[in-house]
Design an enzyme around this catalytic site. Structure first.
Site, short mmCIF file in Angstrom:
data_model
loop_
_atom_site.label_atom_id
_atom_site.label_comp_id
_atom_site.label_asym_id
_atom_site.label_seq_id
_atom_site.Cartn_x
_atom_site.Cartn_y
_atom_site.Cartn_z
N GLU A 70 14.19 -0.22 -34.81
CA GLU A 70 13.30 -1.36 -35.08
C GLU A 70 13.81 -2.27 -36.19
O GLU A 70 13.10 -2.56 -37.16
CB GLU A 70 11.88 -0.85 -35.37
CG GLU A 70 11.33 -0.04 -34.21
CD GLU A 70 9.97 0.59 -34.47
OE1 GLU A 70 9.41 0.40 -35.56
OE2 GLU A 70 9.49 1.32 -33.58
N HIS B 121 6.87 0.54 -24.81
CA HIS B 121 5.43 0.79 -25.03
C HIS B 121 4.70 -0.37 -24.36
O HIS B 121 4.64 -1.47 -24.91
CB HIS B 121 5.10 0.83 -26.52
CG HIS B 121 5.73 1.99 -27.24
ND1 HIS B 121 5.37 3.30 -26.99
CD2 HIS B 121 6.68 2.05 -28.20
CE1 HIS B 121 6.09 4.11 -27.76
NE2 HIS B 121 6.89 3.38 -28.50
N ASP C 31 5.40 4.57 -22.62
CA ASP C 31 4.03 4.94 -22.27
C ASP C 31 3.33 3.70 -21.75
O ASP C 31 3.77 2.58 -22.00
CB ASP C 31 3.25 5.63 -23.40
CG ASP C 31 3.42 4.99 -24.77
OD1 ASP C 31 3.74 3.78 -24.83
OD2 ASP C 31 3.24 5.69 -25.78
N GLU D 190 10.90 5.49 -25.27
CA GLU D 190 9.56 5.87 -25.75
C GLU D 190 8.48 5.36 -24.81
O GLU D 190 7.44 4.87 -25.23
CB GLU D 190 9.32 5.29 -27.15
CG GLU D 190 10.35 5.66 -28.18
CD GLU D 190 10.05 5.12 -29.57
OE1 GLU D 190 8.91 4.69 -29.82
OE2 GLU D 190 10.96 5.12 -30.41
N ASN E 196 17.65 1.06 -31.38
CA ASN E 196 16.42 1.27 -30.62
C ASN E 196 15.34 0.29 -31.08
O ASN E 196 15.20 0.06 -32.28
CB ASN E 196 15.96 2.72 -30.88
CG ASN E 196 14.82 3.16 -29.99
OD1 ASN E 196 14.84 2.92 -28.79
ND2 ASN E 196 13.82 3.82 -30.57
O1 9MR Z 1 4.82 9.20 -32.33
C1 9MR Z 1 5.00 9.01 -33.70
C2 9MR Z 1 3.68 9.28 -34.40
O2 9MR Z 1 3.33 10.63 -34.28
C3 9MR Z 1 3.79 8.91 -35.85
O3 9MR Z 1 2.51 9.01 -36.46
C4 9MR Z 1 4.28 7.48 -35.98
C5 9MR Z 1 4.39 7.13 -37.45
O4 9MR Z 1 5.18 6.08 -37.75
O5 9MR Z 1 5.54 7.35 -35.31
C6 9MR Z 1 5.42 7.58 -33.96
O6 9MR Z 1 6.59 7.30 -33.25
C7 9MR Z 1 7.07 5.97 -33.31
C8 9MR Z 1 8.55 6.03 -33.14
O7 9MR Z 1 9.10 6.85 -34.12
C9 9MR Z 1 9.18 4.65 -33.21
N1 9MR Z 1 8.57 3.76 -32.27
C10 9MR Z 1 7.14 3.69 -32.32
C11 9MR Z 1 6.53 5.09 -32.19
C12 9MR Z 1 5.02 5.00 -32.17
O8 9MR Z 1 4.54 4.55 -33.41
#
Ligand code: 9MR
Length: 678
Positions: A324, A402, A433, A431, A367
């Protein structure tokens, strides 16, 4: 847990802390029978019902206040914030069962944040799992803490407890319950996703106990790749400088080895879940763009990657090296993260160089989310093109994907893939969903049948697209295993979402059939299916009716706020504000704020103000327009949530940093008028 908890301690199956999942309505009433309650403490019998202090604090039955009935439990004489009431649940909780724990909390005076956690010990070593993060509590009323907890390892000590974040004020608890919905066996008579989709590995991310019991069976039946959702992030692997720990990731890695799952490493460099020490200079001050700070930051980055990537070596074939880094709202397209602000683009160059040195055989990825949005996609493309021209060893681009049931269009997703083909790099879906929600104001007690059907068609069409581009797409990972554990339950607002292939009881949804055999998508799963069910055509969305700014994405850019009107000219004015810390980790936190119009006149345009008292700094905010000047925070409405009718409300969420303590702001004003704080 009876026999299980006391089993041989050598077999620690997983030691990952379980992320706090705020309870939202269950996903499907039909599939969820009545929960079985295993614990109730109502303090109606004049005793403390087995609760004990964690230290020397005093616990007593009281009738001073009560949530239900006439009795509650008073906790007094605390000398540290972590002290509070705790209850032995060793003989109550079974390993691998997901319990919903609920407790009501009220301060005796003042205010604080309360947390609900579990302490477990194995071989004498303690670990603390947060079930519900910091939640504002005052003396004015009872506040509910509800979360889900799954014990993933054999333990000899297990206690549920309540503590506070900052003060040693006395508090009360009442009506504590724990319940679970009996697990269903996984369906073994349906095709495995990995046997149907053979063009590339198909994976799921796991953040909790998904390698034990039925979750583990579901994972290995359907998937041949796995991504640790949190266990490899900086806060999990190097919480303090040069102290590396793999306690969360090692059990997942061992499981992956045993079951021959490929592993995507996520992630070496990100602006979230990175401890604040990383960005603190040798002088103890936040780093700035000086040569000295930059040198220190890049040295820390190099050390981190050498250790974490080196720890697993070739066991991890693909790494999200940076995550990101794009902000399409910047003219140069680069996110103004702490990384960028101190080191410019050199943090990305250094990360890839070091990762390549440590892992000559791994595929190294950049990513990001919303890569289907043309402005973002193009800025990411430009960055990769520039860095590759410089010789930076980028092997692939990760599309997080997402998305939701009506955004984006299939054409936009196809354009996303096509855009990167000329770069000659691999592409992975990292990722994915598919939220059932199309706006932040929706919240369904159970997922409507027409949304689940639309979702099935989205999965069908997206997987067909990925398979069509099998020459480019080398892996597809879903961000979660089943709907019982998804980050979308608390983002962008708290509500039950159902974005994955399997439901909360691990049974195949129509979405699963969309991937595996679209002819078996049930077009009328219940009589309530709307007559406007999507046709089985390829297009999943008639138009991009939901703009990127309201999509479910980790950080959402907001449109300029509408102008803020003066106070209403007729009717009474009034507002109430709920401020909650919904998650917290060393140096960082996530929060949300709900504003309710308690007056009788509509509010057209709003601006909310508060003061932070402990140096908290908001880094990212969605569904509002942020201004922070020192301790003063102003959040104005966006173009779509400025009007609040009487009893109407608006919510926004944010990520921030904190050090020391993270107290809840004491007062809020809306358009200059003081609000009630709930
Ligand atoms: O799925 C992850 C969640 O459990 C955490 O609370 C969150 C905190 O920043 O991060 C989530 O995963 C993220 C991923 O690492 C990067 N892309 C977005 C995902 C959803 O927030």
């Amino acid at each position: 847990m009876r026999a299980l908890a006391r089993l041989a301690l050598a077999t620690v199956l997983v030691a990952a802390p379980i992320a706090a999942v705020t309870l939202a309505p269950t996903a499907n009433a039909a599939e969820d029978p009545t929960p079985i309650t295993v614990l109730t403490s109502n303090f109606e019998d004049g005793t403390v019902q087995g609760w004990a202090g964690r230290s020397a604090e005093t616990l007593a039955h009281t009738t001073t206040v009560a949530h239900g009935g006439t009795g509650s439990l008073a906790v007094t004489g605390r000398t540290a914030a972590w002290q509070g009431p705790s209850l032995d649940v060793l003989d109550v909780f079974e390993k691998g069962t997901a319990y919903t724990i609920s407790a009501w909390v009220r301060m005796a005076s003042g205010s604080d944040n309360a947390r609900l956690s579990v302490e477990r010990r194995t071989g004498g070593t303690a670990a603390y799992d947060q079930v519900v993060g910091n939640t504002a509590v005052t003396a004015n009323g009872w506040v509910n803490l509800t979360g889900r907890y799954t014990l993933a390892s054999d333990v000899e000590f297990l206690r549920v407890y309540v503590e506070t974040a900052s003060t040693t004020e006395s508090f009360y608890i009442d009506d504590v319950t724990a319940s679970y919905v009996p697990a269903l066996p996984i369906q073994t008579d349906i095709p495995s996703v990995q046997d149907v989709v053979t063009e590339f590995p198909v994976g799921a991310s796991i953040t909790g106990a998904e390698i034990v019991t039925t979750h583990g069976e579901l994972l290995t039946k359907h998937f041949n790749s796995v991504t640790p959702g949190n266990a490899l992030k900086w806060d999990a692997t190097e919480p303090t400088e040069n102290t590396f720990t793999y306690a969360q990731a090692d059990p997942l890695m061992a499981f992956a080895r045993t079951h021959d799952l490929a592993v995507r490493g996520h992630t070496l460099v990100w602006h979230n879940q990175t401890p604040s020490w990383v960005f603190t200079g040798a002088d103890g001050q936040p780093m700035t763009a000086t040569a000295e700070d930059k040198e220190l930051l890049l040295a820390r980055l190099e050390n981190h990657i050498r250790n974490v990537a080196g720890h697993y070596g070739d066991q991890i074939g693909v790494w999200d090296v940076v995550n990101e880094v794009i902000d399409e709202n910047q003219s140069d397209g680069l996110r103004r993260s702490n990384w960028f602000n101190v080191a410019g683009l050199d943090y990305i160059r250094t990360a890839f160089r070091v990762a390549r040195e440590v892992l000559p055989n791994a595929k190294l990825y950049i990513n990001d989310y919303n890569t289907n949005v043309p402005a973002k996609r193009d800025k990411l493309y430009n960055l990769i093109a520039q860095l590759k021209a410089e010789g930076v060893p980028i092997d692939g681009v990760g599309h997080q994907v997402h998305i939701n049931v009506s955004w984006p269009t299939l054409a936009e997703s196809e354009a996303m893939i096509q855009k990167f083909i000329p770069l000659g790099i691999d592409q992975q879906v990292t990722e994915m969903d598919v939220s059932i929600y199309t706006s932040n104001s929706e919240s369904f007690p159970t997922p409507p049948a027409d949304r689940l059907l639309k979702q099935a068609y989205v999965y069908r069409d997206m997987f067909a697209l990925f398979r069509k581009y099998a020459a480019e797409i080398t892996s597809v990972t879903l961000w979660g295993l089943a709907d019982d554990n998804t980050w979308l339950d608390t983002f962008p607002v708290t509500r039950k979402d159902a974005p994955l292939l399997f439901d909360t009881r691990l049974q195949a949804k129509s979405a699963y059939w969309g991937v595996v055999d679209p002819s078996k998508i049930n077009p009328s799963p219940s009589p309530s299916v709307s007559s406007a069910s999507p046709s089985p055509s390829v297009s999943v969305s008639p138009s991009a009716s939901v703009s990127p700014s309201v999509s479910v994405s980790p950080s959402v850019s907001v449109s300029p706020s509408a102008s803020v009107s003066p106070s209403p000219s007729s009717g009474t004015a009034g507002c109430a504000v709920t401020y909650r810390v919904t998650g917290s980790w060393p140096g960082g936190f996530q929060g949300d704020v709900k504003i309710t119009n308690t007056g009788t006149a509509p509010i057209a345009g709003w601006s909310l103000n508060w003061q932070y008292t402990a140096g908290q700094k908001i880094s990212q905010l969605w569904n509002g327009a942020l201004t922070q000047s020192g301790t003063a925070v102003t959040v104005a409405n966006t173009s779509w949530n400025g009007t609040l009718s009487p009893n109407g409300s608006a919510s926004f969420g944010f990520l921030g940093s904190w050090t020391g303590t993270n107290p809840v702001p004491a007062a809020f004003t809306l358009n200059g008028a003081t609000c009630t704080t709930l």
